[in-house]
Design a protein around this motif. Sequence first.
Motif, PDB file in Angstrom:
ATOM      1  N   LEU A   1       0.807  -1.228   0.000  1.00  0.00           N
ATOM      2  CA  LEU A   1       0.000   0.000   0.000  1.00  0.00           C
ATOM      3  C   LEU A   1       0.833   1.268   0.000  1.00  0.00           C
ATOM      4  N   ASN A   2       1.991   1.234   0.664  1.00  0.00           N
ATOM      5  CA  ASN A   2       2.809   2.439   0.759  1.00  0.00           C
ATOM      6  C   ASN A   2       4.086   2.347  -0.067  1.00  0.00           C
ATOM      7  N   GLY A   3       4.198   1.297  -0.866  1.00  0.00           N
ATOM      8  CA  GLY A   3       5.414   1.125  -1.665  1.00  0.00           C
ATOM      9  C   GLY A   3       6.652   0.892  -0.814  1.00  0.00           C
ATOM     10  N   ASP A   4       6.450   0.355   0.402  1.00  0.00           N
ATOM     11  CA  ASP A   4       7.596   0.175   1.305  1.00  0.00           C
ATOM     12  C   ASP A   4       8.061  -1.275   1.426  1.00  0.00           C
ATOM     13  N   GLY A   5       7.470  -2.172   0.622  1.00  0.00           N
ATOM     14  CA  GLY A   5       7.937  -3.567   0.663  1.00  0.00           C
ATOM     15  C   GLY A   5       7.098  -4.479   1.536  1.00  0.00           C
ATOM     16  N   LEU A   6       6.146  -3.910   2.306  1.00  0.00           N
ATOM     17  CA  LEU A   6       5.254  -4.739   3.126  1.00  0.00           C
ATOM     18  C   LEU A   6       3.940  -4.939   2.384  1.00  0.00           C
ATOM     19  N   VAL A   7       3.317  -6.113   2.570  1.00  0.00           N
ATOM     20  CA  VAL A   7       2.035  -6.348   1.900  1.00  0.00           C
ATOM     21  C   VAL A   7       0.921  -6.605   2.914  1.00  0.00           C
ATOM     22  N   ALA A   8      -0.264  -6.105   2.574  1.00  0.00           N
ATOM     23  CA  ALA A   8      -1.420  -6.218   3.464  1.00  0.00           C
ATOM     24  C   ALA A   8      -2.350  -7.327   2.991  1.00  0.00           C
ATOM     25  N   ILE A   9      -3.098  -7.879   3.947  1.00  0.00           N
ATOM     26  CA  ILE A   9      -4.192  -8.796   3.597  1.00  0.00           C
ATOM     27  C   ILE A   9      -5.510  -8.094   3.913  1.00  0.00           C
ATOM     28  N   ILE A  10      -6.557  -8.492   3.186  1.00  0.00           N
ATOM     29  CA  ILE A  10      -7.846  -7.814   3.320  1.00  0.00           C
ATOM     30  C   ILE A  10      -8.925  -8.741   3.866  1.00  0.00           C
ATOM     31  N   HIS A  11      -8.525  -9.946   4.221  1.00  0.00           N
ATOM     32  CA  HIS A  11      -9.467 -10.892   4.809  1.00  0.00           C
ATOM     33  C   HIS A  11      -8.668 -11.894   5.647  1.00  0.00           C
ATOM     34  N   PRO A  12      -9.169 -12.295   6.838  1.00  0.00           N
ATOM     35  CA  PRO A  12      -8.424 -13.286   7.631  1.00  0.00           C
ATOM     36  C   PRO A  12      -8.145 -14.571   6.855  1.00  0.00           C
ATOM     37  N   TRP A  13      -9.035 -14.959   5.953  1.00  0.00           N
ATOM     38  CA  TRP A  13      -8.801 -16.170   5.161  1.00  0.00           C
ATOM     39  C   TRP A  13      -7.491 -16.096   4.389  1.00  0.00           C
ATOM     40  N   GLU A  14      -7.065 -14.896   4.049  1.00  0.00           N
ATOM     41  CA  GLU A  14      -5.819 -14.785   3.287  1.00  0.00           C
ATOM     42  C   GLU A  14      -4.617 -15.240   4.113  1.00  0.00           C
ATOM     43  N   SER A  15      -4.715 -15.078   5.431  1.00  0.00           N
ATOM     44  CA  SER A  15      -3.595 -15.478   6.295  1.00  0.00           C
ATOM     45  C   SER A  15      -3.484 -16.983   6.400  1.00  0.00           C
ATOM     46  N   GLY A  16      -4.607 -17.686   6.143  1.00  0.00           N
ATOM     47  CA  GLY A  16      -4.669 -19.117   6.395  1.00  0.00           C
ATOM     48  C   GLY A  16      -5.007 -19.435   7.845  1.00  0.00           C
ATOM     49  N   TRP A  17      -4.934 -18.429   8.747  1.00  0.00           N
ATOM     50  CA  TRP A  17      -5.233 -18.617  10.174  1.00  0.00           C
ATOM     51  C   TRP A  17      -6.639 -18.055  10.440  1.00  0.00           C
ATOM     52  N   ASP A  18      -7.635 -18.658   9.850  1.00  0.00           N
ATOM     53  CA  ASP A  18      -8.962 -18.055   9.757  1.00  0.00           C
ATOM     54  C   ASP A  18      -9.484 -17.363  11.020  1.00  0.00           C
TER      55      ASP A  18
END
Length: 397
Positions: free
Chosen positions: A150-167
Amino acid sequence: MPIDAHIANWPGWVERCAEVLRSNQIVSGGHRYTRPAPHVYEQQWLWDSCFHAIAYRHFDAGMARDELRALMAHQVGAGADAGMIPHMAYWDGTGEALWGHAERSIITQPPLIAVAAWLVYDSTGDDDFLRELYPGLLAYHDWFERRRDLNGDGLVAIIHPWESGWDASPRWDAAMGLHLPSDEDSKQARHGLVTTLRAHDCDARTLRDAGSFCVYPVDFNAIRAYDLLMLSKIAAVIGADDLHPRYERVRDAVVGAFAPHGSDINAADGKPTHIESAAQFVLALAADAFPLDALRADRFWPRYPVPTTPSDAPNYDGGHYWRGNVWLAVNWLIYTALRVHHQPETARELATRSLDLVDATGFYEYFNPQTGAGYGPSQQSWSTIVLDMLATEHEPG
Ligand code: GLC
């Protein structure tokens, strides 16, 4: 049981794991893949298939390759999310009602595909397979940069807990607006969030600004860095452009942001959540050191390590889905991080206890860290990942 006893039984372990994986295999649309568990999980899941491929490589390299090929077949081809690999592929075409797409979900999962591809190559020496997968894997990482950094700083965000795999992890309660939720409340909240994602075309910046769930997970980011490292190795083998600088940039960003606290970061305010979990150990895939003392403390090292939530946390529950159980896929990530950091004794102990757990209970989906009781389906495909730990112990080089 000492690891040597498990090693002596290598053929038996191969047979048991092959039986689980083979009975969960399915052929569809000219591809074949492995269901996480028949009836309960019929579709193809992204990180599950990576773990399946890593297990398959020890006895069926052809299936290991096909598992990853099937995963790549649902990569998004056009539109804002071109390059994304969906966390669920609906080979039976039943995804429409939930996602607005018959064939796939609209979110992703921890990016482990280059890791899996590299390990398959490590077992087979098949560089044509790397050439085949490479453009898609590169496009997937480009997608992360475009849509989730989101900020072009190398970190990426998830937008749903399912994306983490740790629901249903306590990691996500506050960001989901929940407080000590029941399993049902937490599930409903996750399903409800899909409507919000669809309304915002899964645009992470808009979702963040609208106050929707938007988090930088510690483990997801470390996995992405590690996946980029493996992609850079793949690039070197096939003579593609040097990706190492890209990996280093991401790794430095991940370590700089997460190492001071080891928790996730809220995208809305850039502040750590300070919710402690076993995800901190996965950070070691990218970091310079392994937090060994923290892992070996009783709260994370009961009879069957590693509970995803420490046992003294107020929201710990070893018997409820993702509230503090043992998941062997998470154990594999921690095991791999331990080996990266030259901690072979603890890695071996973790492999041993993971194998003991399956021996005592079976290939369940997840387990109670104190009693070893198994929960969910009893023939869960990814629990065969213990085979890879055993293989590494077998030939520690
Ligand atoms: C559950 C798990 C997720 C996994 C899926 C299929 O939803 O939380 O991580 O990918 O099952 O096994």
